[in-house]
Motif scaffolding. Structure first.
Motif, PDB file in Angstrom:
ATOM      1  N   PHE A 152       0.838  -1.206   0.000  1.00 38.24           N
ATOM      2  CA  PHE A 152       0.000   0.000   0.000  1.00 38.24           C
ATOM      3  C   PHE A 152       0.870   1.252   0.000  1.00 38.24           C
ATOM      4  N   PHE A 153       1.909   1.269   0.826  1.00 37.61           N
ATOM      5  CA  PHE A 153       2.798   2.439   0.932  1.00 37.61           C
ATOM      6  C   PHE A 153       3.488   2.725  -0.393  1.00 37.61           C
ATOM      7  N   LEU A 154       3.906   1.693  -1.098  1.00 38.25           N
ATOM      8  CA  LEU A 154       4.697   1.875  -2.324  1.00 38.25           C
ATOM      9  C   LEU A 154       3.848   2.000  -3.583  1.00 38.25           C
ATOM     10  N   ASN A 155       2.537   1.842  -3.467  1.00 37.46           N
ATOM     11  CA  ASN A 155       1.664   2.032  -4.625  1.00 37.46           C
ATOM     12  C   ASN A 155       1.410   3.526  -4.792  1.00 37.46           C
ATOM     13  N   PRO A 156       1.937   4.160  -5.840  1.00 40.35           N
ATOM     14  CA  PRO A 156       1.820   5.621  -5.964  1.00 40.35           C
ATOM     15  C   PRO A 156       0.373   6.097  -6.081  1.00 40.35           C
ATOM     16  N   GLN A 157      -0.505   5.266  -6.629  1.00 40.81           N
ATOM     17  CA  GLN A 157      -1.904   5.653  -6.741  1.00 40.81           C
ATOM     18  C   GLN A 157      -2.514   5.922  -5.377  1.00 40.81           C
ATOM     19  N   PHE A 158      -2.081   5.160  -4.357  1.00 40.72           N
ATOM     20  CA  PHE A 158      -2.641   5.307  -3.022  1.00 40.72           C
ATOM     21  C   PHE A 158      -1.828   6.275  -2.164  1.00 40.72           C
ATOM     22  N   PHE A 159      -0.502   6.168  -2.240  1.00 37.88           N
ATOM     23  CA  PHE A 159       0.341   6.946  -1.326  1.00 37.88           C
ATOM     24  C   PHE A 159       0.144   8.441  -1.525  1.00 37.88           C
ATOM     25  N   TYR A 160       0.101   8.887  -2.777  1.00 34.60           N
ATOM     26  CA  TYR A 160      -0.014  10.322  -3.032  1.00 34.60           C
ATOM     27  C   TYR A 160      -1.438  10.844  -2.858  1.00 34.60           C
ATOM     28  N   THR A 161      -2.373   9.954  -2.545  1.00 31.97           N
ATOM     29  CA  THR A 161      -3.743  10.381  -2.237  1.00 31.97           C
ATOM     30  C   THR A 161      -3.889  10.735  -0.762  1.00 31.97           C
ATOM     31  N   ILE A 162      -3.044  10.133   0.072  1.00 35.42           N
ATOM     32  CA  ILE A 162      -3.119  10.366   1.516  1.00 35.42           C
ATOM     33  C   ILE A 162      -2.625  11.772   1.842  1.00 35.42           C
ATOM     34  N   GLN A 163      -3.410  12.485   2.606  1.00 41.68           N
ATOM     35  CA  GLN A 163      -3.024  13.813   3.078  1.00 41.68           C
ATOM     36  C   GLN A 163      -2.649  13.700   4.546  1.00 41.68           C
ATOM     37  N   GLY A 164      -1.401  13.978   4.848  1.00 35.59           N
ATOM     38  CA  GLY A 164      -0.921  13.826   6.214  1.00 35.59           C
ATOM     39  C   GLY A 164      -0.105  12.549   6.353  1.00 35.59           C
ATOM     40  N   GLU A 165       0.220  12.244   7.570  1.00 33.90           N
ATOM     41  CA  GLU A 165       1.049  11.083   7.858  1.00 33.90           C
ATOM     42  C   GLU A 165       0.249   9.784   7.746  1.00 33.90           C
ATOM     43  N   VAL A 166       0.926   8.749   7.286  1.00 35.49           N
ATOM     44  CA  VAL A 166       0.268   7.443   7.196  1.00 35.49           C
ATOM     45  C   VAL A 166       0.218   6.823   8.581  1.00 35.49           C
ATOM     46  N   SER A 167      -0.622   5.813   8.721  1.00 36.72           N
ATOM     47  CA  SER A 167      -0.796   5.158  10.020  1.00 36.72           C
ATOM     48  C   SER A 167       0.479   4.449  10.444  1.00 36.72           C
ATOM     49  N   ASN A 168       0.560   4.176  11.727  1.00 42.27           N
ATOM     50  CA  ASN A 168       1.722   3.477  12.265  1.00 42.27           C
ATOM     51  C   ASN A 168       1.829   2.065  11.689  1.00 42.27           C
ATOM     52  N   GLU A 169       0.672   1.406  11.440  1.00 41.33           N
ATOM     53  CA  GLU A 169       0.699   0.048  10.874  1.00 41.33           C
ATOM     54  C   GLU A 169       1.358   0.034   9.502  1.00 41.33           C
ATOM     55  N   VAL A 170       1.034   1.025   8.670  1.00 45.00           N
ATOM     56  CA  VAL A 170       1.610   1.091   7.328  1.00 45.00           C
ATOM     57  C   VAL A 170       3.102   1.418   7.416  1.00 45.00           C
ATOM     58  N   SER A 171       3.463   2.404   8.244  1.00 47.54           N
ATOM     59  CA  SER A 171       4.873   2.782   8.373  1.00 47.54           C
ATOM     60  C   SER A 171       5.719   1.637   8.918  1.00 47.54           C
ATOM     61  N   SER A 172       5.195   0.954   9.945  1.00 44.88           N
ATOM     62  CA  SER A 172       5.949  -0.164  10.529  1.00 44.88           C
ATOM     63  C   SER A 172       6.104  -1.302   9.537  1.00 44.88           C
ATOM     64  N   GLY A 173       5.045  -1.555   8.753  1.00 46.17           N
ATOM     65  CA  GLY A 173       5.139  -2.602   7.742  1.00 46.17           C
ATOM     66  C   GLY A 173       6.214  -2.296   6.721  1.00 46.17           C
ATOM     67  N   MET A 174       6.321  -1.037   6.331  1.00 47.84           N
ATOM     68  CA  MET A 174       7.358  -0.647   5.373  1.00 47.84           C
ATOM     69  C   MET A 174       8.750  -0.826   5.981  1.00 47.84           C
ATOM     70  N   LEU A 175       8.926  -0.433   7.228  1.00 46.67           N
ATOM     71  CA  LEU A 175      10.232  -0.580   7.880  1.00 46.67           C
ATOM     72  C   LEU A 175      10.586  -2.053   8.070  1.00 46.67           C
ATOM     73  N   ASP A 176       9.599  -2.873   8.403  1.00 49.66           N
ATOM     74  CA  ASP A 176       9.849  -4.321   8.527  1.00 49.66           C
ATOM     75  C   ASP A 176      10.371  -4.896   7.216  1.00 49.66           C
ATOM     76  N   CYS A 177       9.798  -4.473   6.107  1.00 48.24           N
ATOM     77  CA  CYS A 177      10.220  -4.991   4.798  1.00 48.24           C
ATOM     78  C   CYS A 177      11.635  -4.535   4.459  1.00 48.24           C
ATOM     79  N   ILE A 178      11.966  -3.306   4.807  1.00 48.29           N
ATOM     80  CA  ILE A 178      13.325  -2.824   4.540  1.00 48.29           C
ATOM     81  C   ILE A 178      14.346  -3.648   5.320  1.00 48.29           C
ATOM     82  N   GLU A 179      14.066  -3.875   6.597  1.00 50.06           N
ATOM     83  CA  GLU A 179      15.022  -4.605   7.433  1.00 50.06           C
ATOM     84  C   GLU A 179      15.139  -6.065   7.025  1.00 50.06           C
ATOM     85  N   ARG A 180      14.056  -6.682   6.597  1.00 47.80           N
ATOM     86  CA  ARG A 180      14.088  -8.113   6.297  1.00 47.80           C
ATOM     87  C   ARG A 180      14.540  -8.394   4.872  1.00 47.80           C
ATOM     88  N   LEU A 181      14.033  -7.666   3.913  1.00 46.86           N
ATOM     89  CA  LEU A 181      14.339  -7.960   2.511  1.00 46.86           C
ATOM     90  C   LEU A 181      15.669  -7.373   2.061  1.00 46.86           C
TER      91      LEU A 181
END
Length: 772
Positions: free
Chosen positions: A538-567
């Motif tokens: 969801f975070f990396l899909n530009p269609q969705f990410f650039y639609t969000i106004q303001g900060e994304v939820s902690n669940e989305v941010s943490s999921g992105m950080l988990d993927c960076i650390e693991r992959l």
């Protein structure tokens, strides 16, 4: 083994030399080359003759093959010897013709006649192909040239009788039909010949739906009369061997893609009719899904330890550096084995199958009392219609050939897609039961006919059907999304689940009405481990990410950080990705181009990153790996594939190897067919679909109208050929679903706006049957 740039080419039907059965034709570096099937030696020139000398171990122009079987060597040597004899005869004939031309000015009875008399006629025509005769119909003008050529051929066969007349002797005994005149054979005769083969051999009739059926007919027709029939041992031998090599080359090519886009290991688990638990292991990447092997897991899935060892072995076989995730069932043993797997391989994820979760949600919803009652009433309507020829023909007449039942892979989904289809055909059905034709029908006064007509004429029944469809359609669309062949679902599944819950809330409005459905969804979806890949998609899909106004939820941010650390295990690359994330968030550089902004809604997310992410190479590689993955383990239909046979202990070892290769080829061809198939013929009452449609096409016992009064099936009008299931229709529905995601839904998914989950009503006795 072939390199990544080598592409295997099909060998045409005009290649009659026996050596073609023992080599591969490939294209590499812009050139077409031949490769020995036994020692894999590559030949850059010399053609098939050089391959033949190589296989015959004929020293001279080609090296000798060290691995050629003795029988193949003998056959190639005999072919070379035969070619030499024919060459000598042609040379001798050429010399005689030369003598004739030199003596052409001499008188009759001279050396010309003498020269011709020296060569017997049969030997003279040895290398000349037989000529064919045109069959001349009565009243047609004579053709002198054709009449002259007829001296060298046998008389033409008598013309075949007209269609639907008593069959000619050749057809009665099953002799293949040949068109000696080159004219087209009657289509009915061809159909009868194919039918005899299918029925006698017991070939499943849905084989004619294969995308390879028409090319097979075209190839046979192109070969013309006299095509030598391939033997039983040909199909068990060199044909299977060549196709196995072909599929292996496809697999070799895809391995190169796995490194660039990452891949998902799919553990498609299922239970056979005899109670065995089998797991088919497949590997998914955006270009294609490939079947690897089938494992008898009857005694493996009962233990998390043995299941872990099996998954570990498959990951090592595919290559841990290529694997982004392993998708399995979502049972407790699978969750424990998946957790151990991620500890052993810290660069991949374990993910439960999304399609199984969603299908289980639909099954739970279908069990709710009020919904179950409406579905049973709908089955009463369809069951009566599909068991009486007169009524079924009448229904197809009023619906313009459309059927009530729509194909689906599971029973739970079948209930709701069929209910939606029946709702769309409501006016046609009501017109049928109110027509004079129905009033005069003998079944209009039968118990089953009366019950059917009453339901079709009931406004509360149809309003309930429409309400159920509106509640469940979002989940059905998510199910189609996660099984889509066109779009990898990883970039959409997070927002799609949020959209499904919001659609149910919008339909039912009252919290006591929609909370029971939310409870079902949350219990099935959230009881497993967190899904960081879904959040990162969801975070990396530009269609969705650039639609969000303001900060994304902690669940989305943490999921992105988990993927960076693991992959991305290298810490230096992780730091680079963190810096590149700021460019993505601010739409700087190429991300902010007008083309890139327009493409956010038109390109696939992974393609968008490949095109505009060059300024952030590390983040781009990570994004492509995540956005290129699926969320489902489901492969394709397994019917008519003898998976159980390869797990029998008492079997000849060589035959077991052959059977494994046969299943490897068959299942992968079926996976390829799924990519190519645009339409699929579907008959609801066919036994081929009995596993999912039986309760929709079987009449209830208490409403049976007496089969003895019904005409037999031969009076039934078949489904119209134009009324076929379009495989693209699901893709069109998925595209419509994605296009219908409004900014409010995306904003809510990105900022976790489901505050209803935190507030529970004091009265915990929710009305789980309310849907109106």
């Amino acid at each position: 083994m072939a390199s990544e740039a080598e592409i295997i080419l099909p060998i045409g039907t005009q290649k009659h030399d026996p050596a073609w059965k023992h080599c591969l034709m490939i294209r590499s570096g812009g050139r077409t080359k031949l490769k020995c099937m036994y020692c894999m030696k590559l030949f850059l020139g010399g053609g098939i003759h050089r391959i033949k000398e190589h296989l015959a171990r004929h020293k001279g122009n080609a090296s000798c093959c060290p691995r050629v079987p003795p029988e193949v060597q003998v056959a190639m040597q005999q072919s070379l010897d035969g070619a030499g004899v024919r060459k000598k005869k042609k040379h001798k004939l050429s010399e005689e013709v030369k003598k004739v031309s030199l003596s052409s000015n001499q008188g009759e009875g001279g050396p010309v006649d003498a020269g011709l008399q020296m060569m017997p006629l049969p030997e003279m025509l040895h290398d000349i192909p037989p000529l064919q005769v045109e069959v001349r119909e009565e009243g047609m003008p004579k053709d002198r040239g054709r009449k002259k050529r007829a001296r060298y051929t046998s008389p033409p066969p008598p013309p075949s009788p007209a269609p639907l007349q008593p069959l000619p002797t050749a057809l009665q005994v099953g002799v293949p039909i040949k068109s000696y005149s080159g004219a087209a054979v009657d289509k009915d005769h061809v159909a009868m010949a194919i039918g005899r083969f299918l029925y006698e051999a017991g070939v499943p009739l849905d084989a004619v739906n294969s995308v390879y059926f028409q090319p097979m007919l075209d190839a046979i027709a192109a070969a013309g009369p006299g095509l030598e029939m391939f033997s039983y041992h040909d199909f068990r031998g060199w044909i299977l061997k060549r196709l196995t090599e072909e599929v292996n080359y496809k697999l070799l090519h895809l391995k190169g893609m796995w490194g660039r886009t990452g891949c998902s290991i799919l553990a498609d688990e299922w239970t056979t009719d005899t109670g065995k638990t089998l797991i088919n292991f497949l590997v998914y990447c955006p270009e294609a899904t490939m079947f690897l092997k089938s494992v008898d897991a009857s005694y493996i899935v009962t233990s998390a330890d043995t299941l872990y060892e099996l998954l570990k072995h498959v990951v090592e076989e595919v290559g841990a550096t290529n694997v982004v995730q392993v998708i399995t069932n979502n049972t407790e043993n699978h969750a424990v084995a998946g957790k151990r797997l991620t500890e052993t391989f810290p660069t991949l994820f374990w993910t439960p199958c999304a399609s199984q979760c969603i299908d289980a949600m639909l099954e739970d919803i279908g069990k709710l009392e009020a919904i179950s009652e409406i579905i049973e009433n709908a089955k009463t309507v369809s069951g009566f219609i599909y068991n009486h020829v007169i009524v079924l023909n009448m229904m197809r007449k009023y619906t313009n050939g459309k059927d009530l039942i729509i194909h689906s892979d599971t029973r739970a989904a079948m209930n709701f897609v069929t209910l939606k289809n029946m709702t769309c055909l409501k006016e046609d059905l009501r017109a049928m039961v109110s027509s004079e034709e129905w009033m005069e029908c003998p079944y209009s006064n039968k118990p089953g006919g009366i019950a059917m007509a009453d339901l079709i004429g009931s406004l509360p029944f149809w309003s309930s059907c429409a309400a159920i469809v509106r509640i469940t359609e979002p989940l059905v669309r998510v199910l189609k999304l996660v099984e889509s062949n066109k779009r990898p679902a990883m970039g959409y599944i997070y927002v799609a689940m949020h959209q499904a819950k919001q659609a149910i809330k919008k339909e039912l409005v009252k919290k006591s009405d929609y909370i029971p459905y939310w409870d079902i969804i949350d219990w099935r979806w959230d009881r497993q481990l967190p899904r960081p890949l879904h959040a990162a998609g969801f975070f990396l899909n530009p269609q969705f990410f650039y639609t969000i106004q303001g900060e994304v939820s902690n669940e989305v941010s943490s999921g992105m950080l988990d993927c960076i650390e693991r992959l991305v295990p290298e810490t230096k690359v992780q730091d680079k990705i963190q810096k590149e994330l700021s460019l993505y968030k601010s739409a700087a550089g190429d991300f902010g181009r007008k083309m890139a902004v327009r493409a956010r809604h038109t390109s696939l997310p992974a393609e968008w990153w490949s095109t505009y992410g060059g300024g952030c190479p590390n983040l781009m590689r990570l994004a492509v790996h995540i956005l290129s993955q699926t969320c489902s383990t489901r492969g394709c239909e397994r019917i008519h594939i003898p998976f159980e046979h390869i797990h029998k202990q008492k079997m000849n070892y060589l035959e077991h190897q052959r059977l494994c290769d046969l299943i490897f080829v068959r299942y992968n061809l079926r996976l390829q067919q799924r990519q190519l198939l645009k339409t699929k013929r579907f008959d609801p009452i066919s036994i081929d679909n009995i596993d999912t449609v039986d309760d929709w096409v079987v009449e209830k016992c208490e409403l049976l109208s007496g089969a003895d009064e019904d005409p037999n099936w031969m009076a039934l009008d078949p489904p119209l050929a134009s009324r076929v299931i379009s495989e693209n229709s699901d893709d069109i529905e998925v595209e419509a679903f994605i296009a219908g995601l409004d900014n409010e839904v995306i904003q809510g998914a990105g900022q976790d706006a489901e505050d209803d989950d935190e507030i529970k009503e004091e009265d915990e006795s929710h009305d789980r049957t309310s849907f109106t």
